[in-house]
Scaffold this active site. Structure first.
Site, short mmCIF file in Angstrom:
data_model
loop_
_atom_site.label_atom_id
_atom_site.label_comp_id
_atom_site.label_asym_id
_atom_site.label_seq_id
_atom_site.Cartn_x
_atom_site.Cartn_y
_atom_site.Cartn_z
N ASN A 114 -23.74 14.26 5.98
CA ASN A 114 -25.19 14.36 6.07
C ASN A 114 -25.54 15.49 7.05
OD1 ASN A 114 -27.90 14.06 6.64
ND2 ASN A 114 -27.81 11.84 6.93
N HIS A 133 -31.62 13.63 -0.87
CA HIS A 133 -31.01 13.85 0.44
C HIS A 133 -29.58 13.33 0.42
CE1 HIS A 133 -30.21 13.97 4.62
NE2 HIS A 133 -30.42 12.69 4.85
N CYS A 156 -34.38 14.22 8.88
CA CYS A 156 -33.72 14.81 7.70
C CYS A 156 -34.72 15.23 6.63
CB CYS A 156 -32.72 13.83 7.09
SG CYS A 156 -31.47 13.27 8.23
O1 UT7 Z 1 -30.51 10.64 7.08
C1 UT7 Z 1 -30.48 9.29 7.38
C2 UT7 Z 1 -29.26 9.01 8.21
N1 UT7 Z 1 -28.67 7.72 8.17
C3 UT7 Z 1 -28.25 7.05 7.06
O2 UT7 Z 1 -28.45 7.42 5.95
C4 UT7 Z 1 -27.46 5.80 7.32
C5 UT7 Z 1 -27.73 4.70 6.32
N2 UT7 Z 1 -26.76 3.63 6.48
C6 UT7 Z 1 -25.52 3.72 5.94
O3 UT7 Z 1 -25.20 4.69 5.29
C7 UT7 Z 1 -24.59 2.55 6.11
O4 UT7 Z 1 -25.29 1.47 6.68
C8 UT7 Z 1 -23.34 2.89 6.99
C9 UT7 Z 1 -22.43 3.84 6.25
C10 UT7 Z 1 -23.77 3.47 8.32
C11 UT7 Z 1 -22.56 1.63 7.27
O5 UT7 Z 1 -22.15 1.02 6.04
P1 UT7 Z 1 -22.39 -0.53 5.79
O6 UT7 Z 1 -21.78 -0.85 4.49
O7 UT7 Z 1 -23.86 -0.78 5.98
O8 UT7 Z 1 -21.54 -1.16 6.92
P2 UT7 Z 1 -22.01 -2.18 8.06
O9 UT7 Z 1 -22.84 -1.48 9.09
O10 UT7 Z 1 -22.55 -3.40 7.41
O11 UT7 Z 1 -20.62 -2.52 8.72
C12 UT7 Z 1 -19.58 -3.21 8.02
C13 UT7 Z 1 -18.34 -3.24 8.89
C14 UT7 Z 1 -18.64 -3.67 10.32
O12 UT7 Z 1 -17.56 -4.47 10.77
P3 UT7 Z 1 -17.67 -6.06 10.79
O13 UT7 Z 1 -18.83 -6.36 11.69
O14 UT7 Z 1 -17.93 -6.46 9.37
O15 UT7 Z 1 -16.36 -6.48 11.32
C15 UT7 Z 1 -18.64 -2.38 11.09
O16 UT7 Z 1 -18.30 -2.55 12.45
O17 UT7 Z 1 -17.78 -1.94 8.98
C16 UT7 Z 1 -17.58 -1.59 10.36
N3 UT7 Z 1 -17.70 -0.16 10.51
C17 UT7 Z 1 -16.66 0.68 10.30
N4 UT7 Z 1 -15.37 0.45 9.98
C18 UT7 Z 1 -14.57 1.51 9.84
C19 UT7 Z 1 -18.80 0.57 10.82
N5 UT7 Z 1 -18.48 1.88 10.83
C20 UT7 Z 1 -17.17 1.97 10.52
C21 UT7 Z 1 -16.28 3.04 10.37
N6 UT7 Z 1 -15.01 2.78 10.03
N7 UT7 Z 1 -16.67 4.33 10.54
#
Ligand code: UT7
Length: 334
Positions: A282, A252, A119
Site C-alpha cells: 500500500n 486503492h 490514501c
Molecule cells: O489505506 C488504508 C490502510 N489500511 C488498511 O487497508 C488496513 C485494513 N486492514 C487489513 O488489511 C487487515 O485487517 C490486516 C491485514 C491489517 C490484518 O488482517 P486480519 O485478517 O484482519 O487479521 P487480524 O488483525 O484479525 O489478526 C489475526 C491474527 C492475530 O493473531 P491472533 O490474535 O489471532 O493470535 C494477529 O496478531 O494475525 C496476527 N497478525 C499477524 N500474524 C503474522 C497480525 N499481523 C500479523 C503479521 N504476521 N504481519
C-alpha cells in the site's frame, strides 16, 4: 460531496510514476518481526514493497514522476500554474513538498500546496485541480500523489509494517476537446479517524507522542469494504451508469482481500480490475497513479476507456472519480 462535472472538459494528458530502488520482500520482513510470507500473502496479497533509502524523502521520489508526466504531456514545467501534492509524508511540515518541487522543477508561476486526505489524497487532489482548470482559474496543473510511509512506521509492529510501501505518481491535467473527468464523489468521517492515525505529529499533545502509524486493522478493513462499494455505487448512480459500463476499475491498492470484496459486491469482473498490490504494497497516495501506470503498460488503459478510480484511507476518507480516458499513457514508470 458528489457531482458531475459540467462545462469545460478536463483530462489527464501525462502520467509519471517512480518507486525507490530497494525491494523489501516478505522473507526479509520475517527476519525483522514475527511474521511469514504465507501469512502476508494470504491476508493481504502483498509479496514485496519498495522502501526509500535513508536519505530519500518524498520530493526525491516524486521528482522523477513529475518529470516523466511533463515529458509525456509534452509541456514545459514553467507553463504549469498549479501544483498540488497529495501526501501525509512531506519532506517536512513546511515548506510544503509542493513548494519545494515547484522550485526544483522550475514553475515560478505555480500556486503550490500540499493536501492531506490519507490514501485518498490523490483522488481529492485531482478533483480540486479539475475545478480550478474547468473554471479557468488555472491553465495547467500537475498533481502528485505519493508517500514514504516507511519513514513513519513502527518497525517493530508487524500489523502495519507488512502492509505499506513507498512510491509516487504524478499527472498533468489540462483542458481538452472532449472526454476526461465525468464526476467525483468525496467523503470523510473524522469519527473513525483514530482507527488509522499518527499521534504526536501535529499541535495536539499526547501522552506518548511516538509519531508512528497506529492502526486498528479490523476496523479499517470494515470501513474499507463498506466505502469502496458505496462510493463506487454513488458515482455510477450520479452519472446514470451501470457497473458494466466501466472498462477499467482502479481500486486503492491496500489489501487484495478488500479489492476482492469490492469486485464481488460491485459485480465488476476481475479482468477489468487493476491489481498490483503484490509488488508495491500500500503506497498510500501513490497507489492509484501506480495502478494506472501498470494498467497503461498492459494496454488496458487506452483512449476512450471509461475508468473508475476509488480510494480510501486515513481521515477516515474515501473518494471516487470517473474519467473517459483521452491520452496514451504507456511508459509512465521511470
Ligand atoms: O489505506 C488504508 C490502510 N489500511 C488498511 O487497508 C488496513 C485494513 N486492514 C487489513 O488489511 C487487515 O485487517 C490486516 C491485514 C491489517 C490484518 O488482517 P486480519 O485478517 O484482519 O487479521 P487480524 O488483525 O484479525 O489478526 C489475526 C491474527 C492475530 O493473531 P491472533 O490474535 O489471532 O493470535 C494477529 O496478531 O494475525 C496476527 N497478525 C499477524 N500474524 C503474522 C497480525 N499481523 C500479523 C503479521 N504476521 N504481519
Amino acid at each position: 460531496m458528489i457531482g458531475r462535472t459540467n462545462g469545460t472538459p478536463v483530462s489527464i494528458t501525462g502520467l509519471g510514476c517512480h518507486v525507490p530502488e530497494r525491494v523489501l520482500t516478505n522473507a526479509e520482513l520475517s527476519t525483522l518481526v514475527d511474521t511469514d510470507d504465507e501469512w502476508i500473502i494470504e491476508r493481504t496479497g502483498i509479496r514485496e514493497r519498495r522502501i526509500a533509502a535513508e536519505d530519500e524523502a518524498l520530493t526525491d521520489i516524486a521528482r522523477p514522476a513529475c518529470v516523466r508526466a511533463l515529458e509525456m504531456a509534452r509541456v514545459d514545467a514553467a507553463s504549469v500554474d498549479l501544483l498540488i501534492v497529495a501526501t501525509v509524508t512531506p519532506d517536512m511540515a513546511f515548506p510544503s513538498a509542493a513548494a519545494l518541487l515547484a522550485d526544483e522543477l522550475g514553475m515560478p508561476d505555480a500556486a503550490a500546496y500540499d493536501l492531506s486526505a490519507g490514501c485518498t489524497g490523490f483522488v481529492y487532489a485531482i478533483a480540486q485541480a479539475h475545478s480550478m482548470l474547468a473554471s479557468g482559474l488555472a491553465k495547467r496543473a500537475l498533481v502528485v500523489g505519493g508517500d514514504v510511509l516507511s519513514k513513519i512506521l513502527d518497525w517493530e509492529d508487524r500489523s502495519t509494517l507488512v502492509l505499506f510501501g513507498d512510491g509516487a505518481g504524478a499527472v498533468v491535467m489540462e483542458v481538452v476537446e472532449e472526454g476526461g473527468f465525468l464526476a467525483f464523489e468525496l467523503g470523510a468521517d473524522g469519527g473513525g479517524g483514530a482507527n488509522l492515525w499518527l499521534p504526536g505529529s501535529g499541535s495536539r499533545k499526547f501522552e506518548d507522542p511516538d509519531k508512528v502509524v497506529k492502526m486498528n486493522g479490523r476496523e479499517v478493513f470494515k470501513f474499507a469494504t463498506r466505502v469502496m462499494v458505496s462510493s463506487a455505487e454513488a458515482i455510477l448512480g450520479e452519472c446514470d451508469l451501470e457497473i458494466d459500463d466501466i472498462d477499467v476499475y482502479v481500486p486503492h491498492q491496500a489489501n487484495v482481500r478488500i479489492i476482492d470484496h469490492a469486485v464481488k459486491r460491485l459485480g465488476v469482473s476481475r479482468a477489468k480490475t487493476v491489481v498490483n498490490v503484490e509488488k508495491y504494497g500500500n503506497t498510500s497516495s501513490g497507489s492509484i497513479p501506480l495502478a494506472l501506470a501498470d494498467a497503461a503498460d498492459d494496454h488496458r488503459l487506452e483512449p476512450g476507456k471509461l475508468v473508475l478510480l476509488t480510494g480510501m484511507g486515513a481521515g477516515l476518507t474515501w473518494g471516487s472519480a470517473l474519467i473517459r480516458w483521452t491520452h496514451d499513457t504507456t511508459g509512465a514508470l521511470v
